[in-house]
Design a protein around this motif. Sequence first.
Motif, PDB file in Angstrom:
ATOM      1  N   GLU A 262       0.812  -1.216   0.000  1.00 21.03           N
ATOM      2  CA  GLU A 262       0.000   0.000   0.000  1.00 21.03           C
ATOM      3  C   GLU A 262       0.851   1.275   0.000  1.00 21.03           C
ATOM      4  O   GLU A 262       0.323   2.372  -0.220  1.00 21.03           O
ATOM      5  CB  GLU A 262      -0.947   0.010   1.212  1.00 21.03           C
ATOM      6  N   GLY A 276      -5.390   9.248  -3.323  1.00 19.61           N
ATOM      7  CA  GLY A 276      -6.473   9.822  -2.531  1.00 19.61           C
ATOM      8  C   GLY A 276      -7.650  10.271  -3.363  1.00 19.61           C
ATOM      9  O   GLY A 276      -8.689  10.656  -2.816  1.00 19.61           O
ATOM     10  N   SER A 277      -7.491  10.248  -4.690  1.00 25.16           N
ATOM     11  CA  SER A 277      -8.590  10.663  -5.571  1.00 25.16           C
ATOM     12  C   SER A 277      -9.306   9.483  -6.215  1.00 25.16           C
ATOM     13  O   SER A 277     -10.204   9.680  -7.035  1.00 25.16           O
ATOM     14  CB  SER A 277      -8.052  11.598  -6.664  1.00 25.16           C
ATOM     15  N   CYS A 278      -8.870   8.262  -5.876  1.00 30.11           N
ATOM     16  CA  CYS A 278      -9.531   7.073  -6.427  1.00 30.11           C
ATOM     17  C   CYS A 278     -10.879   6.853  -5.739  1.00 30.11           C
ATOM     18  O   CYS A 278     -11.123   7.349  -4.632  1.00 30.11           O
ATOM     19  CB  CYS A 278      -8.640   5.848  -6.239  1.00 30.11           C
ATOM     20  N   ASN A 281     -10.685   3.593  -1.206  1.00 21.59           N
ATOM     21  CA  ASN A 281      -9.532   3.923  -0.365  1.00 21.59           C
ATOM     22  C   ASN A 281      -8.420   2.894  -0.476  1.00 21.59           C
ATOM     23  O   ASN A 281      -7.254   3.224  -0.289  1.00 21.59           O
ATOM     24  CB  ASN A 281      -9.959   4.063   1.101  1.00 21.59           C
ATOM     25  N   ASP A 282      -8.797   1.626  -0.739  1.00 20.77           N
ATOM     26  CA  ASP A 282      -7.792   0.567  -0.828  1.00 20.77           C
ATOM     27  C   ASP A 282      -7.424   0.242  -2.277  1.00 20.77           C
ATOM     28  O   ASP A 282      -6.970  -0.863  -2.573  1.00 20.77           O
ATOM     29  CB  ASP A 282      -8.279  -0.700  -0.114  1.00 20.77           C
ATOM     30  N   CYS A 283      -7.594   1.202  -3.156  1.00 21.33           N
ATOM     31  CA  CYS A 283      -7.293   0.992  -4.579  1.00 21.33           C
ATOM     32  C   CYS A 283      -5.826   0.637  -4.761  1.00 21.33           C
ATOM     33  O   CYS A 283      -4.935   1.304  -4.236  1.00 21.33           O
ATOM     34  CB  CYS A 283      -7.634   2.255  -5.366  1.00 21.33           C
TER      35      CYS A 283
END
Length: 318
Positions: A262, A276-278, A281-283
Amino acid sequence: MPSAPPAAVDAAAPATLPGVILRARSGFYTVRTDDGRDIECRLRGRVKKERQGTDLAVIGDRVTVRLLDARNGMIEEVAPRTSRFSRRQPGPRGSWKEDMLVANVDQVLVVFACADPMPHLRMLDRFLVVAEHNEVRAVVIANKVDLVGLDRARAVFGLYERIGYAVHYLSAREGIGVEELADRLAARTSVVTGPSGVGKSTLLNAIQPGLRIDTGDVSGAIHKGRHTTTMAELHPLAGQGGGYVADTPGLRELGLWRIPPEQLAWCFPEMVRHLGSCAFNDCRHLDEPRCAVRDAVESGDVPDARYDSYRRLLLNEE
């Protein structure tokens, strides 16, 4: 013939001296004290107990030495490290350990050749990821520019300039760009690393001829470098600025040491502003929907080749 008796310690000399480790081999350490002496040392037993779970002492470590005589001493203390440059020690899966190349380093000079051997940019990306994870400034050195010309060199390495890395184009053998790089080394502790055969030792000899580091040629049969540096060593730099530079053996592989999956994307500066723009959150930025990083790849803001390096590292592909 009887051996020479140990040289006496000056009665007025301090009991302990601060210094930095220049060489480490088989339990023996050469320490350059702050007053300019080179002292051959062993580690005191209690230091070994205190530092279990990490490399006991490596080049670049700041230490306190107690003199036994004018040429020999014991390392009484190893100061906490402010930074490190390390890799996963090569070996069978499951028995991996950290291989710390140098401690307390200000910058990493990652040297690749423009040709002979041809640059392997995914390998370069690995070096940069290790530097980013260790929060050490990385500088890209494109050596042997005389073999291809500046335009062709920039076509290969200009990508890293656009990302924001400092890139030096030079030829150590021809003396091109060496003076500018020497200015960057002054008053800093630097480590020079990269694959075999790219000209690291030749580069250091050009910067400071008195070093007289052994150099070698690239194998004509397989176009890979031969190892000329066999152990890492920290060299004091002459001149008004001073500083130190570490020469390391050529690395045929660079395994990542304990970089959580991560955190990997944070080691690619061009990806950071998109994190943070995906949508999730766990992208992992692989095949998830509404991924800001993959959108940036599509738009060209994140280079395809760098994203491919990220993906391969995340999936542990070669």
